[in-house]
Write an enzyme that holds these catalytic residues in place. Structure first.
Site, short mmCIF file in Angstrom:
data_model
loop_
_atom_site.label_atom_id
_atom_site.label_comp_id
_atom_site.label_asym_id
_atom_site.label_seq_id
_atom_site.Cartn_x
_atom_site.Cartn_y
_atom_site.Cartn_z
N SER A 1 0.81 -1.21 0.00
CA SER A 1 0.00 0.00 0.00
C SER A 1 0.85 1.26 0.00
O SER A 1 0.32 2.36 0.18
CB SER A 1 -0.94 0.00 1.22
OG SER A 1 -0.21 -0.09 2.42
N ALA B 1 3.89 4.01 1.07
CA ALA B 1 4.55 4.54 2.26
C ALA B 1 3.71 4.35 3.50
O ALA B 1 2.50 4.58 3.49
CB ALA B 1 4.86 6.03 2.06
N ASP B 2 4.35 3.91 4.57
CA ASP B 2 3.70 3.81 5.87
C ASP B 2 3.65 5.22 6.47
O ASP B 2 4.65 5.73 6.96
CB ASP B 2 4.49 2.87 6.77
CG ASP B 2 3.79 2.59 8.09
OD1 ASP B 2 2.85 3.34 8.44
OD2 ASP B 2 4.18 1.63 8.77
N ASN C 1 15.49 8.24 -0.99
CA ASN C 1 14.61 7.97 -2.13
C ASN C 1 15.42 7.72 -3.40
O ASN C 1 15.14 6.79 -4.16
CB ASN C 1 13.65 9.14 -2.32
CG ASN C 1 12.43 8.76 -3.12
OD1 ASN C 1 12.55 8.42 -4.28
ND2 ASN C 1 11.26 8.83 -2.51
N LEU D 1 5.64 4.64 -4.21
CA LEU D 1 6.97 4.16 -4.58
C LEU D 1 6.96 2.66 -4.84
O LEU D 1 7.71 2.17 -5.71
CB LEU D 1 7.98 4.51 -3.48
CG LEU D 1 9.45 4.18 -3.76
CD1 LEU D 1 9.93 4.82 -5.06
CD2 LEU D 1 10.33 4.61 -2.59
N GLU E 1 7.88 10.03 -8.30
CA GLU E 1 8.92 9.27 -7.60
C GLU E 1 9.21 8.00 -8.37
O GLU E 1 8.42 7.56 -9.20
CB GLU E 1 8.48 8.91 -6.17
CG GLU E 1 8.45 10.06 -5.21
CD GLU E 1 8.15 9.62 -3.78
OE1 GLU E 1 8.06 8.39 -3.55
OE2 GLU E 1 8.01 10.48 -2.91
#
Length: 283
Positions: free
Chosen positions: A66, A68-69, A96, A121, A156
């Site tokens: 899902s 980024a936390d 990144n 990402l 990104e």
């Protein structure tokens, strides 16, 4: 309690395959930067192993990842622009760019087993894979989504290059500008190489079937030639240089947003909404 990356992500050698698996279905395999960085460590192990020719990304549960936390994103800016610049050079730009570059430069054949949606990402990493297999019997479950503009960010993961290459510039612009989902019908044969029609939704069965098929496909092959083919295919279009340039432009372009605090504010709202939803569910 916060789980360590090594408790959420595993890496193992299986013959000429190195399998990296996301094992945290309870969070929909959401990823902190530490998780992404641990994944690149496993990627490096595959890169350095002379007996590995294929790196396979697997997952578990309903989502591939899902994204980024949002719980791991700090939301207490210092108020000093110089301090924030230094902070986000370290916490965003360097990390990144390194994560994306690791996937761009990986010389082994990269394979994604897409058991469910991938976001942010994580979705960008799927686009950097050489082969993508999907578990989506009716073509309605899997999607990729790049909600960068909704999070106060820019592109990104070199998506400014990979997405137009895969689905065309006009369609890519719509998906990136507005954060729209890229559904199965848009991905078959452009992003996804094959769909596995597994009606029972058994992810372990899907992962096992993909590995069985891959072993059958490589019988009789001279595997060093496969890696040479990947190298030639990338060199013919100067792919690595284009992706690395895009990666650099993307992270430098988004850095001012982090310094200003816009992504942090938006991630904080997501955290608050999640906590509120949990509170309502207990009433």
């Amino acid at each position: 309690m916060t789980m360590k990356p090594e408790d959420k992500i595993s890496g193992s050698v299986d013959g000429c395959f190195y399998v990296i698996k996301f094992n945290c279905p309870q969070t929909l395999n959401a990823m902190s930067y530490d998780d992404f960085l641990y994944t690149t460590r496993l990627l490096d192990r595959a890169e350095r192993d002379p007996n590995v020719y294929f790196t396979v990304l697997q997952s578990s549960g309903k989502y591939f990842s899902s994204g980024a936390d949002f719980r791991s994103v700090p939301n207490n800016p210092s108020g000093d622009e110089g301090t924030e610049l230094t902070r986000w050079l370290e916490n965003f730009l360097a990390k990144n760019q390194y994560i994306t570059s690791s996937f761009i430069k990986h010389s082994k054949v990269l394979i994604a087993c897409l058991n469910g949606p991938a976001i942010g990402l994580s979705a960008a990493i799927v686009l950097l894979c050489d082969l993508v297999y999907s578990m989506d019997a009716r073509g309605t479950k899997n999607f990729l989504q790049f909600p960068f503009s909704q999070l106060g960010l820019s592109c990104e993961g070199a998506t400014s290059v990979t997405l137009p290459q895969k689905i065309g510039r006009n369609a890519a612009s719509t998906k990136l500008f507005f954060g729209e989902r890229l559904y199965f019908a848009d991905m078959l044969h452009s992003v996804i190489n094959r769909d596995y029609a597994l009606d029972d939704g058994d992810v372990d069965k899907f992962n096992t079937q993909v590995m069985q098929d891959l072993r059958a496909k490589i019988r009789g092959l001279y595997l060093p030639a496969v890696l040479q083919m990947k190298d030639v295919l990338r060199a013919s279009n100067d792919t690595v240089s284009k992706l690395e340039l895009a990666n650099s432009k993307e992270v430098h372009g988004a850095l001012p947003y982090w310094v200003d605090g816009e992504p942090q504010r938006r991630f904080a709202r997501l955290r608050d909404a999640k906590l509120a939803a949990r509170g309502r569910s207990k009433i």
